[in-house]
Enzyme design. Structure first.
Site, PDB file in Angstrom:
ATOM      1  N   TRP A 351      -4.767  11.020   6.792  1.00  0.00           N
ATOM      2  CA  TRP A 351      -5.959  11.182   5.942  1.00  0.00           C
ATOM      3  C   TRP A 351      -6.814   9.915   5.955  1.00  0.00           C
ATOM      4  O   TRP A 351      -7.814   9.833   5.263  1.00  0.00           O
ATOM      5  CB  TRP A 351      -5.540  11.477   4.502  1.00  0.00           C
ATOM      6  N   ASP A 352      -6.388   8.905   6.750  1.00  0.00           N
ATOM      7  CA  ASP A 352      -7.024   7.591   6.663  1.00  0.00           C
ATOM      8  C   ASP A 352      -8.519   7.598   6.969  1.00  0.00           C
ATOM      9  O   ASP A 352      -9.228   6.658   6.639  1.00  0.00           O
ATOM     10  CB  ASP A 352      -6.309   6.578   7.572  1.00  0.00           C
ATOM     11  N   GLU A 490       3.786   8.560  -1.421  1.00  0.00           N
ATOM     12  CA  GLU A 490       4.813   9.341  -0.737  1.00  0.00           C
ATOM     13  C   GLU A 490       6.237   8.905  -1.078  1.00  0.00           C
ATOM     14  O   GLU A 490       7.184   9.453  -0.528  1.00  0.00           O
ATOM     15  CB  GLU A 490       4.569   9.384   0.778  1.00  0.00           C
ATOM     16  N   LYS A 610       4.408   4.126  -4.503  1.00  0.00           N
ATOM     17  CA  LYS A 610       4.194   3.342  -3.286  1.00  0.00           C
ATOM     18  C   LYS A 610       2.769   2.800  -3.242  1.00  0.00           C
ATOM     19  O   LYS A 610       2.509   1.687  -2.810  1.00  0.00           O
ATOM     20  CB  LYS A 610       4.423   4.243  -2.073  1.00  0.00           C
ATOM     21  N   GLN A 611       1.827   3.662  -3.662  1.00  0.00           N
ATOM     22  CA  GLN A 611       0.413   3.296  -3.515  1.00  0.00           C
ATOM     23  C   GLN A 611      -0.396   4.064  -4.549  1.00  0.00           C
ATOM     24  O   GLN A 611       0.126   4.946  -5.219  1.00  0.00           O
ATOM     25  CB  GLN A 611      -0.064   3.645  -2.108  1.00  0.00           C
TER      26      GLN A 611
HETATM   27  C1  BGC Z   1       0.598   5.692   3.782  1.00  0.00           C
HETATM   28  C2  BGC Z   1      -0.328   6.856   4.026  1.00  0.00           C
HETATM   29  C3  BGC Z   1      -1.141   6.586   5.280  1.00  0.00           C
HETATM   30  C4  BGC Z   1      -0.222   6.281   6.435  1.00  0.00           C
HETATM   31  C5  BGC Z   1      -0.984   5.963   7.686  1.00  0.00           C
HETATM   32  C6  BGC Z   1       1.439   5.422   5.009  1.00  0.00           C
HETATM   33  O1  BGC Z   1       2.204   4.292   4.804  1.00  0.00           O
HETATM   34  O2  BGC Z   1       1.460   5.969   2.702  1.00  0.00           O
HETATM   35  O3  BGC Z   1      -1.178   7.037   2.923  1.00  0.00           O
HETATM   36  O4  BGC Z   1      -1.926   7.688   5.583  1.00  0.00           O
HETATM   37  O5  BGC Z   1       0.576   5.188   6.107  1.00  0.00           O
HETATM   38  O6  BGC Z   1      -1.801   4.858   7.519  1.00  0.00           O
END
Ligand code: BGC
Length: 793
Positions: A351-352, A490, A610-611
């Site tokens: 989704w970046d 996640e 995590k984020q």
């Molecule tokens: C993040 C995701 C991201 C992915 C790719 C993961 O560590 O949790 O949000 O899309 O990295 O950058």
């Protein structure tokens, strides 16, 4: 960092792979890591060349299971060039005798220069200067120029210039148990006196890759020299023996061309590659056109911002534009999360783009459109995925590669425990809303109805359809719920002790789903009637469906606890983590999930993210827009609730993704909260200082890089492109209060925005385009071409 340079003094094997990522050169079609040309892959070096969208699928056996993985393929290395004084070993920086070593990446010109001096075992001192580019104008060309000066000796210099097809995908230690042999040899040969070529085929996607290299001596006086051709099935080379005299420099230039069978306007990759190097100008002439192209890119791309932050931002712009360039606009490729800089996440598309396209929309909208078209081409795959899961519309994959099927791995390795664990990250259905958001933002920035009414609209409608079918009515709550999903955080992929993965009522998922439904309704309303009829008839959209969209968009559930938005139903009941204890015990706890799993525990039991997850809402929407969305859903979201929510998650987030500090900096800046600068600095350091400890050597974090640029472009200015106007609500940081940049907006090239001393200045270049409506904190101004308007904020 200098203002336009990234400089390294000395050679440090331990950080060489990080340098290789940060000094990678590319043009949106292909990219080559900044590896030393004389070195092959090993502990400290990892040469890698990747063509955007060139994937291959292989099966491997791990943990007693057969798994399939699709990788962005590491292609034959075009760099190899080694040299030595006859009778001495080939030079490498890993051997004793290195006297000087310096590497400079010139961001303005897109040139990597290496200068070094060494003493060989016979005591000869030699000085070498090496320059390289990956051509910004002809995306199939690259050049490497090596100048060797025998400081205190005369004799024979031996040089080998090669193409190396023995490479594998081995850039990420965690994937080493997986099959990385993607290339099959498909012929080698030579053409004329100075060109060798090599062809390979990917194992299962059967993409032909051809590279050709032309090696010549150049300079005022070209010494008489001998040349030998070495053709092996996987490696071809020219070996030159050149007489050198003390104090006299010899220059060897290597021009390489790269084609694949995916390219347009070719008969065969090998013919095209050979032709290309035969026709190519010399190094200096190619360099001149390359530098001019970069100059043009920078005119559109730059931010006017001083200080160290400005320097790092320029590095970020550079890498974004090397991954996604105007050449990309014509290709069938998405936004690879880790750039084309390495093999982390296998070159997959997540989704970046949500963090990347907003910057591009207002600078290089063609690139955004190209990347969105990659998604549109994979709409059939997303429809199939939805159907198979029992839903309507389009369910986009969390990780996407060649054909748009779900590419997320089924198992992932926890390097701390050595265990392979099930990976449920694919339940991040919110990726569909990210695509819808990008479609809408692209349209708002460009006014491109040709796209919105066709491909863009189709995606928006199909994602809305998916959400409407995924939402289930709960009579007891009198609300719609979306269950069994994973949010952006996640770490949480299931309830503790649950026997099924996924969580219910993830606030981010539900609010963005509601937003998508609203925009789909807006589109249905605004489509010209004949086009609406065509589209609705073709997609089979019925009136009752629109009624359901309307209903779901007003009744989706958003959970709250203790006066804050809950990340998902039940988040507030999870145990509190003893953050201090974990920090004291482990130091860096960004990957808390791995730490807890290795301890036999699970992060699912804790209020530890995590984020940014809920806070992502503050990244996508201004507080006004968010409050309106909540009001439509029947919830009250005032400033206090939002501030409490920000505080709450700030204390419970480990920032295990580089995206997290971008979002936190953004949200804090928007709420005028303390700490925005700290997170901004951390986001700036993500790659240059490799703050996740070893991830940047495997590829840069493109989302975080673009996110920091956008943090200035939209975050600190409060810039929104909605309702056919430019909205501004500046919130500059104390440390960053004077900056500006030029945008492309709705047919205007070079809309100047400048934030300084409590005023915002908007200027429009002369043109025939329509005036622009600008709204600064409720004050509306209409700015015409050639006008400058200043408004206080
Ligand atoms: C993040 C995701 C991201 C992915 C790719 C993961 O560590 O949790 O949000 O899309 O990295 O950058």
């Amino acid at each position: 960092m200098g203002t336009w340079t990234l400089e390294y003094e000395g050679y440090d094997p331990a950080t060489e792979r990080l340098r290789e990522s940060l000094c990678a050169l590319g043009n949106g079609y292909f990219m080559t890591r900044g590896a030393a040309p004389e070195c092959t892959a090993g502990e400290h070096h990892y040469p890698g060349t990747y063509v955007a969208g060139c994937y291959d699928r292989l099966v491997s056996g791990v943990a007693g299971r057969v798994v399939e993985n699709e990788d962005l393929v590491n292609l034959p290395n075009w760099l190899p060039l080694r040299f030595r004084a006859a009778g001495t070993p080939w030079f490498t920086p890993d051997r004793p005798g290195l006297l000087e070593y310096r590497q400079v990446l010139d961001l303005r010109r897109g040139v990597l220069t290496r200068t070094l001096r060494y003493r060989d075992p016979r005591g000869h001192r030699t000085r070498v200067t090496q320059r390289r580019f990956v051509h910004a104008v002809d995306p199939h060309l690259a050049g490497l120029e090596t100048t060797v000066l025998a400081e205190d000796w005369s004799g024979r210099l031996e040089v080998e210039s090669a193409l190396d097809g023995t490479v594998t995908n081995a850039g990420v230690a965690r994937y080493r148990d997986l099959n990385g042999e993607h290339l099959r040899p498909a012929g080698t040969g030579s053409s004329g006196a100075d060109v060798v070529w090599l062809q390979a085929r990917t194992a299962t996607s059967c993409i032909l890759i051809a590279e050709a290299a032309r090696t010549r001596l150049t300079g005022d006086v070209v010494p008489e020299h001998s040349r030998e051709e070495v053709l092996r099935p996987r490696r071809v080379a020219h070996r030159l023996v050149i007489p050198v005299r003390q104090g006299q420099a010899v220059t060897i230039e290597k021009i390489a061309a790269l084609h694949t069978s995916r390219d347009f306007a070719i008969s065969s990759p090998v013919e095209a590659a050979v032709q290309r190097v035969q026709d190519a100008a010399g190094f200096q002439e190619l360099l001149d056109s390359h530098v001019l192209a970069w100059d043009h890119l920078w005119r559109r791309a730059d931010l006017r911002i001083g200080g160290e932050a400005g320097d790092v931002l320029r590095l970020h712009i550079f890498h974004v534009l090397q991954t996604l360039s105007p050449h990309t606009a014509d290709l069938d490729v998405g936004v690879p999360a880790r750039g084309l800089h390495g093999e982390a996440y296998r070159g997959h598309v997540f989704w970046d783009e949500l963090f990347v396209l907003p910057y591009l929309n207002l600078r290089f909208p063609e690139i955004s459109r190209g990347v969105l078209t990659y998604r549109w081409r994979r709409l059939p795959a997303a429809r199939r995925a939805a159907r198979q899961a029992g839903y309507a519309g389009a369910m986009y994959p969390w990780q996407s590669g060649s054909d748009g099927r779900e590419e997320s791995q089924e198992l992932h390795l926890n390097p701390l425990s050595g265990r392979w664990l099930p990976d449920h990250s694919r339940l991040q259905r919110h990726v569909g809303s990210a695509i819808a958001y990008n479609v809408w933002q692209y349209y708002q920035a460009t006014g491109d109805t040709a796209f919105l009414y066709t491909r863009g609209g189709e995606m928006l409608l199909e994602v809305a359809r998916f959400w409407a079918s995924a939402a289930r009515y709960d009579r007891a709550l009198d609300r719609y719920r979306i269950c069994g999903v994973v949010g952006p955080d996640e770490y949480h992929d299931a309830y503790p002790d649950a026997n099924r993965p996924g969580l219910d009522d993830n606030a981010y998922t539900n609010v963005t789903a509601a937003w998508t439904l609203c925009r789909a309704l807006d589109l249905a309303q605004s489509l010209p009637a004949p086009r609406r009829a065509e589209l609705f008839e073709r997609l089979g959209v019925r009136r009752e469906e629109l009624e359901r969209w309307e209903e779901v968009s007003r009744r989706l559930r958003v959970p709250f606890h203790r006066g804050v938005i809950s990340q998902f139903e039940g988040y507030g009941e999870l145990a509190e983590l003893d953050w201090d204890r974990y920090r004291a015990r482990y130091g860096d706890i960004r990957r808390l999930d791995r730490i807890l799993e290795a301890e036999g525990d699970t992060v699912n039991r804790y209020q530890a993210s995590k984020q940014a997850d809920v806070l992502m809402l503050g990244y996508l929407f201004s507080l006004d827009e968010l409050a309106a969305l909540f009001a439509r859903l029947g919830y009250r979201l005032d400033e206090d609730t939002w501030r409490r929510t920000v505080d709450y998650y700030l204390r419970r987030t480990s920032h295990g993704s580089t995206l997290s500090s971008v979002v936190h900096a953004w949200v804090l800046a928007r709420t005028r909260g303390a700490g925005a600068w700290r997170y901004f600095r951390e986001a700036l350091a993500s790659d240059i200082a490799d703050i996740q400890g070893g991830t940047t050597p495997e590829g840069v974090h493109l989302g975080a890089m673009a996110g920091t640029i956008d943090l200035v472009q939209r975050g600190l200015t409060g810039l929104e492109t909605r309702e056919d106007a430019l909205w501004l609500d500046p919130a500059p940081l104390r440390e960053l209060r004077d900056f500006g940049f030029d945008l492309r907006y709705r047919g205007h090239w070079g809309v100047g925005l400048h934030i300084i001393d409590g005023r915002v200045r908007v200027s429009l270049p002369d043109s025939e385009a329509a005036p622009v409506r600008v709204v600064v904190k409720g004050q509306v101004a209409v700015v015409g071409p050639g006008q400058v308007v200043e408004l206080p904020y």
